[in-house]
Write a protein that holds these residues in place. Structure first.
Motif, mmCIF file in Angstrom:
data_model
loop_
_atom_site.group_PDB
_atom_site.id
_atom_site.type_symbol
_atom_site.label_atom_id
_atom_site.label_comp_id
_atom_site.label_asym_id
_atom_site.label_seq_id
_atom_site.Cartn_x
_atom_site.Cartn_y
_atom_site.Cartn_z
ATOM 1 N N THR A 106 0.914 -1.225 -0.010
ATOM 2 C CA THR A 106 -0.162 -0.173 0.013
ATOM 3 C C THR A 106 1.054 1.266 0.001
ATOM 4 O O THR A 106 0.504 2.610 -1.229
ATOM 5 C CB THR A 106 -0.821 0.100 1.330
ATOM 6 O OG1 THR A 106 -1.813 -1.380 1.277
ATOM 7 C CG2 THR A 106 -2.123 1.328 1.158
ATOM 8 N N ALA A 107 1.818 0.971 0.869
ATOM 9 C CA ALA A 107 3.107 2.347 0.841
ATOM 10 C C ALA A 107 3.615 2.292 -0.873
ATOM 11 O O ALA A 107 3.968 3.484 -0.978
ATOM 12 C CB ALA A 107 3.579 2.158 2.196
ATOM 13 N N VAL A 108 3.944 1.202 -1.315
ATOM 14 C CA VAL A 108 4.211 1.457 -3.033
ATOM 15 C C VAL A 108 3.202 2.886 -3.606
ATOM 16 O O VAL A 108 3.717 3.700 -4.249
ATOM 17 C CB VAL A 108 4.249 -0.015 -3.253
ATOM 18 C CG1 VAL A 108 4.815 0.854 -4.447
ATOM 19 C CG2 VAL A 108 5.902 0.357 -2.067
ATOM 20 N N GLU A 109 2.365 2.192 -3.400
ATOM 21 C CA GLU A 109 1.104 2.342 -4.731
ATOM 22 C C GLU A 109 1.735 4.093 -4.189
ATOM 23 O O GLU A 109 0.394 5.676 -4.574
ATOM 24 C CB GLU A 109 -0.195 2.156 -3.480
ATOM 25 C CG GLU A 109 -1.172 2.513 -4.624
ATOM 26 C CD GLU A 109 -2.972 2.202 -3.488
ATOM 27 O OE1 GLU A 109 -3.772 2.235 -4.520
ATOM 28 O OE2 GLU A 109 -2.877 0.946 -3.010
ATOM 29 N N PHE A 110 1.101 4.555 -2.866
ATOM 30 C CA PHE A 110 0.802 6.049 -2.379
ATOM 31 C C PHE A 110 2.062 6.705 -2.282
ATOM 32 O O PHE A 110 2.695 7.819 -1.779
ATOM 33 C CB PHE A 110 0.357 6.560 -1.000
ATOM 34 C CG PHE A 110 -1.039 5.881 -0.727
ATOM 35 C CD1 PHE A 110 -1.607 6.982 -0.726
ATOM 36 C CD2 PHE A 110 -1.117 4.674 -0.103
ATOM 37 C CE1 PHE A 110 -3.176 6.694 -0.784
ATOM 38 C CE2 PHE A 110 -2.867 4.357 -0.294
ATOM 39 C CZ PHE A 110 -3.906 5.762 -0.422
ATOM 40 N N GLY A 111 3.514 6.313 -3.185
ATOM 41 C CA GLY A 111 4.382 6.711 -3.277
ATOM 42 C C GLY A 111 5.713 6.407 -2.178
ATOM 43 O O GLY A 111 6.374 7.856 -2.390
ATOM 44 N N ALA A 112 6.264 5.549 -1.032
ATOM 45 C CA ALA A 112 7.230 5.332 -0.854
ATOM 46 C C ALA A 112 8.286 5.135 -1.997
ATOM 47 O O ALA A 112 8.028 4.804 -2.526
ATOM 48 C CB ALA A 112 6.464 4.255 -0.251
ATOM 49 N N THR A 113 9.811 5.830 -1.132
ATOM 50 C CA THR A 113 10.155 5.938 -1.769
ATOM 51 C C THR A 113 11.646 4.984 -0.538
ATOM 52 O O THR A 113 12.651 4.189 -1.358
ATOM 53 C CB THR A 113 11.683 7.006 -1.449
ATOM 54 O OG1 THR A 113 11.717 7.315 -0.326
ATOM 55 C CG2 THR A 113 10.469 8.131 -2.542
ATOM 56 N N HIS A 114 11.001 4.431 0.075
ATOM 57 C CA HIS A 114 12.029 3.540 1.791
ATOM 58 C C HIS A 114 10.375 2.647 2.036
ATOM 59 O O HIS A 114 9.672 3.499 2.571
ATOM 60 C CB HIS A 114 12.468 4.295 2.603
ATOM 61 C CG HIS A 114 14.173 4.480 1.835
ATOM 62 N ND1 HIS A 114 14.028 5.967 0.735
ATOM 63 C CD2 HIS A 114 14.838 4.845 1.977
ATOM 64 C CE1 HIS A 114 14.365 6.731 0.587
ATOM 65 N NE2 HIS A 114 15.776 5.441 1.339
ATOM 66 N N VAL A 115 10.757 1.699 2.039
ATOM 67 C CA VAL A 115 9.775 1.005 2.922
ATOM 68 C C VAL A 115 10.810 0.056 3.932
ATOM 69 O O VAL A 115 11.832 -0.922 3.766
ATOM 70 C CB VAL A 115 8.861 -0.331 2.057
ATOM 71 C CG1 VAL A 115 7.775 0.548 1.324
ATOM 72 C CG2 VAL A 115 9.849 -1.608 1.372
#
Length: 216
Positions: A194-203
């Motif tokens: 989900t974070a990737v979908e919202f633009g995360a550059t780091h997980v």
């Protein structure tokens, strides 16, 4: 799960979100993990790790500091009296969360002539027990950091466990865009896609890579 399966899921999430392959950095959260698990992940090729405490990181990573490609992220609260040690150990400090700490980092950077990469932690859920700058205070805090000649790369958040993370990721992305910041550290084992979908550059992924943490 395992490192390979997390990398595969991360690649699928990037593709689904229309992101470039490899555009999201995987930080393997090794805090409180036993040595054999950490070594196995190193042996599998992972080089970017997150730790919560300076002392634990020094014990684990001090002997490995010359490992080629190693990049260490401090993702837990930083006490002001540990700033100099954090400068020695960490490449990235993701938990800049209060004016006193920012001032101490600025002073240390001035003395050292260098500074780790910095993220400001935002308490998107405004939880009293959790560290971080309140969303409403983020713009002013970032301006203060810049006035101290601190270069902030991005923002970090840890959403409340009982709430949907999506709205917190969206808020963090909005705050970052408004302040001209490219970095977004958000998303953990249960919600990194989900974070990737919202633009995360780091997980920041721990248990999905290592298994559940082993506490003393």
């Amino acid at each position: 799960m395992s490192l390979d399966s997390v990398k595969r899921q991360l690649a699928e999430a990037e593709a689904k979100a229309g992101r470039a392959p490899g555009s999201v950095t995987l930080v393997a959260v090794s805090k409180v993990q036993p040595e054999d698990r950490v070594q196995a992940v190193i042996d599998a090729g992972q080089r970017i790790f997150g730790e919560n405490r300076v002392q634990e990181a020094e014990t684990r990573w001090g002997p490995r500091r010359d490992l080629e490609g190693l990049e260490l992220h401090l993702i837990g609260p930083l006490q002001t009296n540990k700033v100099n040690k954090a400068f020695e150990l960490f490449d990235v400090i993701q938990s800049v969360d209060r004016p006193k700490l920012a001032r101490k980092i600025a002073d240390a950077a001035q003395s050292a002539g260098r500074c780790p990469r910095l993220f400001v932690q935002v308490n998107t859920g405004e939880e009293p027990q959790k560290a971080g700058i309140a969303p409403a205070d983020t713009d002013a805090f970032l301006a203060d950091c810049r006035a101290m000649d601190l270069t902030v790369e991005g923002l970090m958040c840890i959403p409340p466990v009982e709430e949907s993370p999506a709205m917190h990721f969206a808020l963090l992305a909005k705050l970052a865009e408004r302040n001209g910041l490219a970095g977004l550290s958000m998303g953990m084992s249960s919600d990194f896609e989900t974070a990737v979908e919202f633009g995360a550059t780091h997980v920041r992924v721990g248990s999905a890579i290592f298994g559940e943490r082993a506490y003393d």
